[in-house]
Write a protein that holds these residues in place. Structure first.
Motif, PDB file in Angstrom:
ATOM      1  N   THR A  57       0.866  -1.170   0.000  1.00 35.51           N
ATOM      2  CA  THR A  57       0.000   0.000   0.000  1.00 35.51           C
ATOM      3  C   THR A  57       0.903   1.220   0.000  1.00 35.51           C
ATOM      4  N   VAL A  58       0.646   2.127  -0.943  1.00 37.70           N
ATOM      5  CA  VAL A  58       1.459   3.332  -1.082  1.00 37.70           C
ATOM      6  C   VAL A  58       0.596   4.546  -0.769  1.00 37.70           C
ATOM      7  N   ARG A  59       1.080   5.412   0.113  1.00 36.15           N
ATOM      8  CA  ARG A  59       0.419   6.696   0.356  1.00 36.15           C
ATOM      9  C   ARG A  59       1.019   7.700  -0.622  1.00 36.15           C
ATOM     10  N   LEU A  60       0.185   8.199  -1.524  1.00 36.42           N
ATOM     11  CA  LEU A  60       0.649   9.148  -2.531  1.00 36.42           C
ATOM     12  C   LEU A  60       1.003  10.491  -1.898  1.00 36.42           C
ATOM     13  N   ILE A  61       1.904  11.228  -2.533  1.00 35.07           N
ATOM     14  CA  ILE A  61       2.286  12.537  -2.020  1.00 35.07           C
ATOM     15  C   ILE A  61       1.127  13.522  -2.081  1.00 35.07           C
ATOM     16  N   SER A  62       0.121  13.239  -2.886  1.00 28.88           N
ATOM     17  CA  SER A  62      -1.054  14.116  -2.972  1.00 28.88           C
ATOM     18  C   SER A  62      -2.066  13.863  -1.865  1.00 28.88           C
ATOM     19  N   ASP A  63      -1.901  12.795  -1.096  1.00 29.92           N
ATOM     20  CA  ASP A  63      -2.805  12.472   0.006  1.00 29.92           C
ATOM     21  C   ASP A  63      -2.755  13.596   1.043  1.00 29.92           C
ATOM     22  N   THR A  64      -3.890  13.958   1.595  1.00 29.27           N
ATOM     23  CA  THR A  64      -3.928  15.048   2.582  1.00 29.27           C
ATOM     24  C   THR A  64      -3.140  14.712   3.846  1.00 29.27           C
ATOM     25  N   ARG A  65      -2.812  13.447   4.046  1.00 33.72           N
ATOM     26  CA  ARG A  65      -2.009  13.042   5.216  1.00 33.72           C
ATOM     27  C   ARG A  65      -0.513  13.014   4.909  1.00 33.72           C
ATOM     28  N   SER A  66      -0.129  13.359   3.683  1.00 26.88           N
ATOM     29  CA  SER A  66       1.279  13.334   3.284  1.00 26.88           C
ATOM     30  C   SER A  66       1.945  14.687   3.501  1.00 26.88           C
ATOM     31  N   SER A  67       3.174  14.633   3.949  1.00 27.39           N
ATOM     32  CA  SER A  67       4.022  15.826   4.015  1.00 27.39           C
ATOM     33  C   SER A  67       5.464  15.370   3.876  1.00 27.39           C
ATOM     34  N   LEU A  68       6.285  16.210   3.252  1.00 27.52           N
ATOM     35  CA  LEU A  68       7.677  15.848   3.064  1.00 27.52           C
ATOM     36  C   LEU A  68       8.517  17.095   2.923  1.00 27.52           C
ATOM     37  N   GLY A  69       9.773  16.965   3.303  1.00 30.57           N
ATOM     38  CA  GLY A  69      10.712  18.070   3.201  1.00 30.57           C
ATOM     39  C   GLY A  69      11.331  18.133   1.825  1.00 30.57           C
ATOM     40  N   VAL A  70      11.362  19.334   1.260  1.00 28.18           N
ATOM     41  CA  VAL A  70      11.952  19.545  -0.066  1.00 28.18           C
ATOM     42  C   VAL A  70      12.848  20.774  -0.044  1.00 28.18           C
ATOM     43  N   THR A  71      13.634  20.892  -1.084  1.00 22.90           N
ATOM     44  CA  THR A  71      14.446  22.079  -1.291  1.00 22.90           C
ATOM     45  C   THR A  71      14.391  22.431  -2.766  1.00 22.90           C
ATOM     46  N   PHE A  72      14.744  23.654  -3.096  1.00 18.26           N
ATOM     47  CA  PHE A  72      14.680  24.072  -4.489  1.00 18.26           C
ATOM     48  C   PHE A  72      15.934  24.788  -4.940  1.00 18.26           C
ATOM     49  N   GLY A  73      17.012  24.632  -4.194  1.00 22.51           N
ATOM     50  CA  GLY A  73      18.262  25.215  -4.643  1.00 22.51           C
ATOM     51  C   GLY A  73      19.289  25.319  -3.539  1.00 22.51           C
ATOM     52  N   VAL A  74      20.511  25.530  -3.967  1.00 20.51           N
ATOM     53  CA  VAL A  74      21.610  25.712  -3.023  1.00 20.51           C
ATOM     54  C   VAL A  74      21.347  26.968  -2.208  1.00 20.51           C
ATOM     55  N   VAL A  99       6.193  20.277   1.961  1.00 22.62           N
ATOM     56  CA  VAL A  99       5.162  20.138   0.934  1.00 22.62           C
ATOM     57  C   VAL A  99       4.088  19.208   1.489  1.00 22.62           C
ATOM     58  N   THR A 100       2.837  19.588   1.306  1.00 22.66           N
ATOM     59  CA  THR A 100       1.724  18.760   1.762  1.00 22.66           C
ATOM     60  C   THR A 100       0.789  18.461   0.604  1.00 22.66           C
ATOM     61  N   GLY A 101       0.113  17.315   0.713  1.00 22.18           N
ATOM     62  CA  GLY A 101      -0.868  16.933  -0.290  1.00 22.18           C
ATOM     63  C   GLY A 101      -2.172  17.679  -0.074  1.00 22.18           C
ATOM     64  N   ARG A 102      -2.898  17.893  -1.184  1.00 23.93           N
ATOM     65  CA  ARG A 102      -4.183  18.597  -1.126  1.00 23.93           C
ATOM     66  C   ARG A 102      -5.346  17.672  -1.454  1.00 23.93           C
ATOM     67  N   GLY A 103      -5.064  16.395  -1.708  1.00 22.62           N
ATOM     68  CA  GLY A 103      -6.112  15.443  -2.047  1.00 22.62           C
ATOM     69  C   GLY A 103      -6.000  14.980  -3.484  1.00 22.62           C
ATOM     70  N   ALA A 104      -6.745  13.941  -3.820  1.00 24.14           N
ATOM     71  CA  ALA A 104      -6.695  13.349  -5.157  1.00 24.14           C
ATOM     72  C   ALA A 104      -6.965  14.402  -6.226  1.00 24.14           C
ATOM     73  N   GLY A 154      15.035  11.898   7.720  1.00 22.54           N
ATOM     74  CA  GLY A 154      13.926  12.067   6.792  1.00 22.54           C
ATOM     75  C   GLY A 154      13.475  10.744   6.194  1.00 22.54           C
ATOM     76  N   LEU A 155      12.261  10.769   5.658  1.00 23.58           N
ATOM     77  CA  LEU A 155      11.698   9.569   5.055  1.00 23.58           C
ATOM     78  C   LEU A 155      12.225   9.300   3.652  1.00 23.58           C
ATOM     79  N   TYR A 156      12.892  10.282   3.043  1.00 28.22           N
ATOM     80  CA  TYR A 156      13.336  10.165   1.662  1.00 28.22           C
ATOM     81  C   TYR A 156      14.790  10.588   1.529  1.00 28.22           C
ATOM     82  N   PRO A 157      15.545   9.920   0.637  1.00 34.24           N
ATOM     83  CA  PRO A 157      16.910  10.384   0.374  1.00 34.24           C
ATOM     84  C   PRO A 157      16.875  11.703  -0.404  1.00 34.24           C
ATOM     85  N   ALA A 158      17.976  12.408  -0.397  1.00 33.89           N
ATOM     86  CA  ALA A 158      18.053  13.702  -1.090  1.00 33.89           C
ATOM     87  C   ALA A 158      18.029  13.529  -2.598  1.00 33.89           C
ATOM     88  N   GLY A 159      17.423  14.532  -3.277  1.00 29.30           N
ATOM     89  CA  GLY A 159      17.552  14.642  -4.710  1.00 29.30           C
ATOM     90  C   GLY A 159      16.481  14.004  -5.572  1.00 29.30           C
TER      91      GLY A 159
END
Length: 128
Positions: free
Chosen positions: A22-39, A46-51, A80-85
């Protein structure tokens, strides 16, 4: 464990059996993850807003250099739950509410979450 398809993150495994997962999609309202967008840019959540509703990020500092079209990647911070990049999303709208001290972002996932035929599971254990 992170799950990727179509060149981007789609979610994470939340339960597994010998014959499936079972995979929880990043768009799920219960999903959140850390991101970056540059040096030298801050990590943001980032949080999901729903299907079919995409993603969002709030409280982006006004000093950030982010514009529509900017790609965001997993930050890989310690524990974190995810590796970088891993590519996550592209900024579609940058909003500054009058009087606010931060931006809000509307984001489109890199992977097409509506059309998934084949996915890869990334073996990853967060460091502690």
């Amino acid at each position: 464990m992170p799950v990727v398809a179509n060149g981007g993150l789609i979610g994470r495994v939340i339960a597994a059996t010998p014959h499936g997962a079972t995979v929880r999609l990043i768009s799920d309202t219960r999903s959140s993850l850390g991101v970056t967008f540059g040096v030298n840019e801050p990590s943001v959540i980032v949080t999901g807003r729903g299907a079919n509703e995409g993603l969002r990020a709030t409280e982006i500092p006004l000093s950030s250099q982010i514009v529509p079209g900017t790609q965001l990647f997993t930050d890989g911070l310690n524990g974190g739950l995810y590796p970088a990049g891993i590519p996550v999303a592209t900024t579609t709208k940058v909003t500054l509410t009058p009087g606010a001290a931060t931006y809000d972002l509307t984001l489109r996932p890199i992977a097409d979450l509506r059309h998934l035929a084949y996915v890869d599971v990334v073996l990853w254990e967060p460091s502690t």
